[in-house]
Each structure stands twice: as C-alpha cells, then as structure tokens.
Motif scaffolding. Structure first.
Motif, PDB file in Angstrom:
ATOM      1  N   GLY A 107       3.771 -13.459  -4.658  1.00  0.00           N
ATOM      2  CA  GLY A 107       4.620 -13.357  -3.480  1.00  0.00           C
ATOM      3  C   GLY A 107       5.754 -12.368  -3.636  1.00  0.00           C
ATOM      4  N   ARG A 108       5.695 -11.509  -4.660  1.00  0.00           N
ATOM      5  CA  ARG A 108       6.764 -10.557  -4.922  1.00  0.00           C
ATOM      6  C   ARG A 108       6.655  -9.363  -3.992  1.00  0.00           C
ATOM      7  NH1 ARG A 108       6.894  -6.799  -9.212  1.00  0.00           N
ATOM      8  NH2 ARG A 108       4.953  -7.775  -9.911  1.00  0.00           N
ATOM      9  N   LEU A 109       7.777  -8.911  -3.476  1.00  0.00           N
ATOM     10  CA  LEU A 109       7.819  -7.760  -2.573  1.00  0.00           C
ATOM     11  C   LEU A 109       7.693  -6.475  -3.380  1.00  0.00           C
ATOM     12  CD1 LEU A 109       8.317  -6.687   0.331  1.00  0.00           C
ATOM     13  CD2 LEU A 109      10.757  -6.688  -0.208  1.00  0.00           C
ATOM     14  N   ASP A 110       6.907  -5.526  -2.836  1.00  0.00           N
ATOM     15  CA  ASP A 110       6.699  -4.214  -3.463  1.00  0.00           C
ATOM     16  C   ASP A 110       6.175  -4.381  -4.882  1.00  0.00           C
ATOM     17  OD1 ASP A 110       6.648  -1.463  -3.647  1.00  0.00           O
ATOM     18  OD2 ASP A 110       8.727  -1.296  -4.297  1.00  0.00           O
ATOM     19  N   ALA A 111       5.141  -5.194  -5.016  1.00  0.00           N
ATOM     20  CA  ALA A 111       4.572  -5.454  -6.343  1.00  0.00           C
ATOM     21  C   ALA A 111       3.429  -4.504  -6.683  1.00  0.00           C
ATOM     22  CB  ALA A 111       4.076  -6.901  -6.430  1.00  0.00           C
ATOM     23  N   ARG A 138      14.131  -7.693   6.453  1.00  0.00           N
ATOM     24  CA  ARG A 138      15.017  -6.532   6.349  1.00  0.00           C
ATOM     25  C   ARG A 138      16.481  -6.941   6.492  1.00  0.00           C
ATOM     26  NH1 ARG A 138      14.755  -2.542  10.112  1.00  0.00           N
ATOM     27  NH2 ARG A 138      13.267  -3.545  11.498  1.00  0.00           N
ATOM     28  N   THR A 139      16.756  -7.922   7.349  1.00  0.00           N
ATOM     29  CA  THR A 139      18.132  -8.427   7.476  1.00  0.00           C
ATOM     30  C   THR A 139      18.597  -9.042   6.159  1.00  0.00           C
ATOM     31  OG1 THR A 139      17.749  -8.871   9.823  1.00  0.00           O
ATOM     32  CG2 THR A 139      19.614  -9.965   8.784  1.00  0.00           C
ATOM     33  N   ALA A 186      17.322  -1.764  -2.980  1.00  0.00           N
ATOM     34  CA  ALA A 186      17.408  -2.209  -1.592  1.00  0.00           C
ATOM     35  C   ALA A 186      16.819  -1.165  -0.639  1.00  0.00           C
ATOM     36  CB  ALA A 186      18.861  -2.494  -1.223  1.00  0.00           C
ATOM     37  N   LYS A 187      17.049   0.098  -0.923  1.00  0.00           N
ATOM     38  CA  LYS A 187      16.493   1.170  -0.090  1.00  0.00           C
ATOM     39  C   LYS A 187      14.971   1.174  -0.154  1.00  0.00           C
ATOM     40  CE  LYS A 187      17.150   6.132   0.690  1.00  0.00           C
ATOM     41  NZ  LYS A 187      17.822   7.358   0.174  1.00  0.00           N
ATOM     42  N   ARG A 188      14.431   1.009  -1.351  1.00  0.00           N
ATOM     43  CA  ARG A 188      12.976   0.953  -1.510  1.00  0.00           C
ATOM     44  C   ARG A 188      12.396  -0.261  -0.794  1.00  0.00           C
ATOM     45  NH1 ARG A 188       8.268   3.737  -3.166  1.00  0.00           N
ATOM     46  NH2 ARG A 188       6.743   2.149  -3.726  1.00  0.00           N
ATOM     47  N   GLN A 189      13.052  -1.409  -0.896  1.00  0.00           N
ATOM     48  CA  GLN A 189      12.554  -2.612  -0.223  1.00  0.00           C
ATOM     49  C   GLN A 189      12.582  -2.461   1.298  1.00  0.00           C
ATOM     50  OE1 GLN A 189      14.960  -5.775  -1.812  1.00  0.00           O
ATOM     51  NE2 GLN A 189      13.723  -5.991  -3.666  1.00  0.00           N
ATOM     52  N   ARG A 190      13.608  -1.825   1.818  1.00  0.00           N
ATOM     53  CA  ARG A 190      13.648  -1.567   3.261  1.00  0.00           C
ATOM     54  C   ARG A 190      12.481  -0.680   3.689  1.00  0.00           C
ATOM     55  NH1 ARG A 190      18.979   0.966   5.142  1.00  0.00           N
ATOM     56  NH2 ARG A 190      17.790   0.919   7.089  1.00  0.00           N
ATOM     57  N   ALA A 191      12.183   0.345   2.886  1.00  0.00           N
ATOM     58  CA  ALA A 191      11.062   1.223   3.218  1.00  0.00           C
ATOM     59  C   ALA A 191       9.737   0.467   3.190  1.00  0.00           C
ATOM     60  CB  ALA A 191      11.024   2.400   2.229  1.00  0.00           C
ATOM     61  N   VAL A 192       9.563  -0.400   2.198  1.00  0.00           N
ATOM     62  CA  VAL A 192       8.325  -1.179   2.113  1.00  0.00           C
ATOM     63  C   VAL A 192       8.185  -2.096   3.324  1.00  0.00           C
ATOM     64  CG1 VAL A 192       7.156  -2.978   0.786  1.00  0.00           C
ATOM     65  CG2 VAL A 192       8.196  -1.043  -0.391  1.00  0.00           C
ATOM     66  N   VAL A 251       9.300   6.666   5.616  1.00  0.00           N
ATOM     67  CA  VAL A 251       9.116   7.909   4.859  1.00  0.00           C
ATOM     68  C   VAL A 251      10.465   8.565   4.558  1.00  0.00           C
ATOM     69  CG1 VAL A 251       8.150  10.234   4.977  1.00  0.00           C
ATOM     70  CG2 VAL A 251       6.802   8.289   5.730  1.00  0.00           C
ATOM     71  N   LYS A 252      11.400   8.446   5.497  1.00  0.00           N
ATOM     72  CA  LYS A 252      12.730   8.998   5.262  1.00  0.00           C
ATOM     73  C   LYS A 252      13.440   8.276   4.126  1.00  0.00           C
ATOM     74  CE  LYS A 252      17.042  10.080   7.701  1.00  0.00           C
ATOM     75  NZ  LYS A 252      17.762   9.980   8.993  1.00  0.00           N
ATOM     76  N   LEU A 253      13.266   6.958   4.031  1.00  0.00           N
ATOM     77  CA  LEU A 253      13.893   6.199   2.954  1.00  0.00           C
ATOM     78  C   LEU A 253      13.191   6.393   1.619  1.00  0.00           C
ATOM     79  CD1 LEU A 253      14.573   2.834   4.841  1.00  0.00           C
ATOM     80  CD2 LEU A 253      16.262   4.545   4.159  1.00  0.00           C
ATOM     81  N   ALA A 254      11.853   6.493   1.647  1.00  0.00           N
ATOM     82  CA  ALA A 254      11.064   6.640   0.418  1.00  0.00           C
ATOM     83  C   ALA A 254       9.963   7.650   0.672  1.00  0.00           C
ATOM     84  CB  ALA A 254      10.484   5.299  -0.025  1.00  0.00           C
TER      85      ALA A 254
END
Length: 578
Positions: free
Chosen positions: A414-418, A206-207, A223-229, A254-257
């Motif tokens: 290894g992809r995030l939010d795939a 997240r950082t 970036a917002k979606r990745q933080r939520a994931v 849930v607040k972010l996505a």
C-alpha cells in the motif's frame, strides 16, 4: 561572595544605628495598667527587637505543631509515589527485555502506588500488548482519553489496536480525531495519506501530502514527487470520462516530475490526439532525456497518426540520437527498421546490443527479423528458444512484485510511489546462460547450423587381409529444415571441405572400404541429427575406421529428421538419406 557582602552591610548598618542612638540619648516612659517603666531609647529599641524575635519563634512553633499530620501524610504519599515510579521504570525495562510476566507484575505495583498516573496507564497498556491481552490494552488506552495530557497517546494506541484487528473504519476515525486535536502528528497524517491512497481518493491524498509538506513532516522533494504521482494516477483514471481534466493533471504532473514516465507518455499521447504535435514531441523528448522507457518510445513513434514506416524510422533515429548507445533507443530503432523492412539496418543496430548479452526483447526482435526477412521458421524457433534463457528486461518492480503496468500504489504494502523501473532480480541465478554464436547468426544469412567436430578414439585394430586401395566417393546429404526455400545439402567427396558454422571447419577425406554407422549424440537443449563419415585407415593388418561426428542442432520443439539408414547401391557408393 555576595552573601558575605550583604552580611557585612547589615552589620555596618546596625553599628551605625547603635552609634547614632548612643550619641543622641533620651528616655522612654511606658505606663500600662498602673505600671510605669522608664528606660533609655537604646534599651527600648533592643526590647522591641527581642519581642519581635520571640513572636516569630512562637508562631513557627505553633505552625509546626499544627502541621505535623499534613507532614506525615505528605511523606507517605511521597514514598508511595517514589515506589510507583520505580515500578514504572522497572516495568519499562521488562517490556524492552520482552518479559511479559515481570512487566505485568510491575504494572500491578505501579497501579497500587502511582494510581492513574499517565506513565502507569502506558505501562499497563504496553504490558497487556506484550502478553497478547488486547482487551486490557484497549481498556488502558480508553482510560487515557479521560486526561488531556494522555488523550493523543490513547488515540494512537486505539488506532494501532484497530488496525491489528482489521477494523480500518475505526482506525481511520481515530486518525481523523488525532489530526483534529493535534495537526502536527506525523503518524496520523501518514495514516490518513495511506487511507486516501488505498481508497483511490487522489484529491484527498494530495491535500494530505500538502499538509504534511506545510508542517515540514516530509521533505520538499519527496512531497513534490508524491504530488506528481497522485496527479498521474488521477489523470489515468479520468482519461476516459474527463479528457480535459486528465490532460491538465498529466501536464501538471510532468511539470512537477519530468521523469515520471506514465504521466509523460499519457500527456504526449493526449496532446497528439488533440493535434498539438509539436508540443507532444517536445514533451516526450524532454522526458526521454530524463529516463528512457519503451512507453515513451512508443508514444514518440505514434505521435503523428497515419505516418509511414519510413517516417517512423526517421523519428526513431532522432530519438536514438538523444541518448546514444541506450538499449531502449536501440530496441526502438531496430523495431522501426524491421517495420520499414530495412533489415540490414536492423541487424547492424542490434549487433552491438547482442554482443553484450541479448535480453528477452532483443531475442524477440531477432525472431521477428528472421520471420520478416527470410520467413525461416527454424531460425524463429531458435531465437524464441534463446529468449526463454536470456536475461530479463527492465520492468516495474515494487515489494517483490513485477508488473508490466505502472501503478501509483503498491498492492503488496500500500506504499505510494513504490514501483521502480528496474531489472527484476533473478530468482534462480544471477548469471544468465550464455547464448551460442549470436553475432555469427547476424553475419551469416544461411540457416543456423552449429557444428563442432569431435574426434572419437579408434577401436583396437582387427587383423584383416590387405585390401587393394580403391577410391570410393562418399556422398552425404543432410535433411533440409522446414522452410520455404530448400537449400542444397552438403556433399562430401574424397577430398572435400565441409563448410559449417564459424565455430569449426573440419576437412574430411573419404577412402575405400568406407563404412557408415548411424549414431546419435543428444544434447540437453536440442535434438541433434548426427552424420558420421567413416575414414578408413588403409594398411597391412588394419581395417578399422576412424569416425568423425558432426552434430547438427535443432530447436527444442523440432523433432528433426528420422535416423539415417545406410543404402548400398550397385556402384559401390554409400549415401545417407535423412
């Protein structure tokens, strides 16, 4: 134009000065070493100007003479540099064309003429990579570390080579060094994010996401979606060990996505466990409006522990109204109706869904419905068989991998939010096989018998003596399916109407001299039981029969009754025993 004006101004000033001196005559005497020179002021001024010009000319001549060696050396270096850059240019073209031999030759020329120029080092490294010489490529990248202008380029090259040989620790060290020296490097920030997510360090990931967003290396929405994931992954991991931390992370996700299903389902269940039913219901309904998902439906139906089946059915009805005609809402409502033993409502709810093509889950619900309402093992097997041929339901899909559970990172790439909730692509055919009489089975509560009459061409007539016409009733009994309640067999009289499935309703008339011949007609998906009723054609010189075949379908795993054997009783009646 400006230069012309400047020249005119200078000439005008000289003319004015000459006129001024001419109007003011005078004498100038110079005594030096016993010599005396007397002249006018004008001539003295001209002599001073000429002397200055001669001095400048002499100085320039001396400078040219003493600067000849340096000029020759500079010209030589310039020629070598030009040839070196030409070699670099041709080498880059050869690399782009995929010619390792030409690239290596031009790299040698560039090293000879251009020395340790940054482009020369880059050409050597690229040529070595193209030819597969990893050692020489790493040596070229390490040489780049000695110069400030090529240090970051060398770090990236070493990072790539470390990943190629599988040394992830060294690759991460090079990426860390690159970010420390130049925080705005996109490749280094992306590499660190991948390393953190691969290691499951969600806080560090997240950082990294926040740093990329601050440097505008990623879109704000992404970036917002990745933080939520990442928050959802952290909540799922901490649910057992730190429930409070997991709930806070899930609520923030849930607040972010709001449409992130895993976070919403987890937050709803945890709120329900804490007794905050109203907040859980509101959160799950908001998530359901964003995207329908069976996990959200299950969490919504289980929001209040200990509810009766009727309460769950009422809650499923409310959920289905939020997204009318949504397949997930229909399936949730049908499942709740089955558990509440409201079988008529379950059938009416599933009927429109089956009309558009029953999916696997719909077929399984129909099997559950038949089992709960009638306990009919034959129908249950039939729907289970259809489920094997039905179109697949939506699932979590990422990089060709189909999973029942959501994961924050794809195990393939290894992809995030795939992972995406979608219908998996068909592997053999994009069109599912058609299902037979799905809606007819919903309308009819009798055992499913799909009968289709097929007319067989009669054989050539044989010469036979005329026989008197005599009414002989024919009675046909079909073997009952293995179910709790046996149903009566169909009876065929001389003028009888045989009721079958809605697909066909043939009429059979039995006449004297009936002859029964057992015959089977196998189908690819079922083991049929064939009942043949002979219809004699009475007339002079005619004694052949015209059979009518009624195939009775069975499930693939049902062996069916044995082949019928004709039995002739004393009354002249023919009966088939299954």
């Amino acid at each position: 134009m400006v230069r012309v004006l400047v020249y005119l101004a200078v000439f005008a000033a000289l003319a004015v000065g000459a006129v001024w001196l001419a109007d003011r005559p005078g004498e100038v005497s110079v005594v030096w070493q016993g010599w005396r020179v007397d002249t006018s002021v004008a001539l003295a001024a001209i002599a001073v100007v000429v002397l200055a010009l001669l001095t400048m000319l002499a100085f320039g001549l001396l400078r040219f003479v003493f600067g000849l060696p340096g000029a020759f050396s500079f010209a030589s270096r310039s020629r070598r540099r030009t040839r070196g850059f030409e070699a670099v240019s041709r080498g880059m073209v050869a690399i782009g064309a995929g010619d390792p031999i030409a690239a290596g030759r031009h790299a040698v020329d560039a090293r000879r003429y251009a020395g340790n120029e940054p482009l020369t080092l880059l050409l050597e490294a690229q040529a070595a990579q193209l030819s597969g010489d990893r050692g020489r490529a790493e040596a070229a990248f390490k040489a780049m570390l000695d110069k400030p202008e090529t240090r970051v380029l060398g770090l990236r090259g070493l990072f790539v080579e470390a990943k190629r040989r599988g040394d992830l620790a060294a690759a991460r060290a090079f990426a860390d060094d690159a970010v420390r020296r130049s925080p705005s490097l996109a490749w280094a920030n992306d590499a660190l994010l991948d390393f953190h997510t691969h290691a499951g360090d969600w806080q560090a990931a997240r950082t990294a996401v926040e740093r990329r967003a601050a440097l505008r290396l990623a879109d704000k929405a992404d970036a917002k979606r990745q933080r939520a994931v990442l928050l959802a992954a952290e909540a799922l991991e901490a649910r057992g060990s730190a429930p409070e931390k997991a709930l806070a992370a899930a609520l923030e996700a849930v607040k972010l996505a709001p449409g992130l299903t895993p976070a919403a389902a987890l937050a709803g269940r945890m709120l329900a466990e804490r007794g905050d039913i109203r907040k859980a219901v509101k959160l799950l309904e908001a998530a359901w409006k964003e995207v329908s998902h069976p996990d959200l439906a299950a969490a919504y139906l289980d929001v209040r522990p200990g509810d009766s089946a009727q309460d769950r059915l009422a809650r499923a009805t409310t959920l289905a109204k939020l997204r009318p005609a949504d397949p997930e809402g229909v399936l949730a409502l049908a499942g709740a109706a089955i558990h509440a033993r409201d079988f008529a409502r379950a059938r009416s709810v599933l009927k429109p869904l089956l009309a558009g093509g029953a999916s696997v889950r719909a077929c399984l619900l129909m099997a559950e419905l038949e089992e709960a309402e009638h306990g009919a093992a034959g129908r249950v097997r039939e729907w289970l068989s259809r489920a094997t041929r039905a179109p697949r339901d939506a699932a979590w899909v990422a990089d060709g991998l189909v999973s029942d559970q959501w994961m924050p990172v794809s195990p393939i790439s290894g992809r995030l939010d795939a992972f995406v909730w979608t219908v998996p692509p068909a592997t053999l055919s994009s069109q599912a096989p058609a299902l037979d009489d799905v809606l007819a089975d919903l309308d009819d509560n009798r055992p499913l018998i799909e009968a289709r009459a097929e007319t067989v061409e009669p054989a050539p007539a044989a010469v036979a003596p005329p026989a008197p016409v005599r009414e002989a009733p024919v009675k046909v009994e079909t073997a009952p399916e293995p179910q709790p309640k046996a149903e009566p067999a169909a009876v065929v009289t001389p003028v009888a109407e045989v009721k079958t499935a809605p697909a066909a309703e043939p009429k059979v008339e039995a006449k004297p001299e009936a002859k029964v011949e057992p015959k089977t007609e196998p189908k690819p998906d079922a083991k049929p039981e064939t009942v043949i009723v002979s219809e004699p054609v009475v007339g002079v010189g005619e004694g052949r029969t015209k059979p009518v075949i009624f195939p009775v379908a069975h499930a693939p795993d049902d062996p069916g009754p044995e082949q019928p054997q004709p039995v002739d009783d004393k009354k002249g009646k023919f009966r088939l025993f299954g």
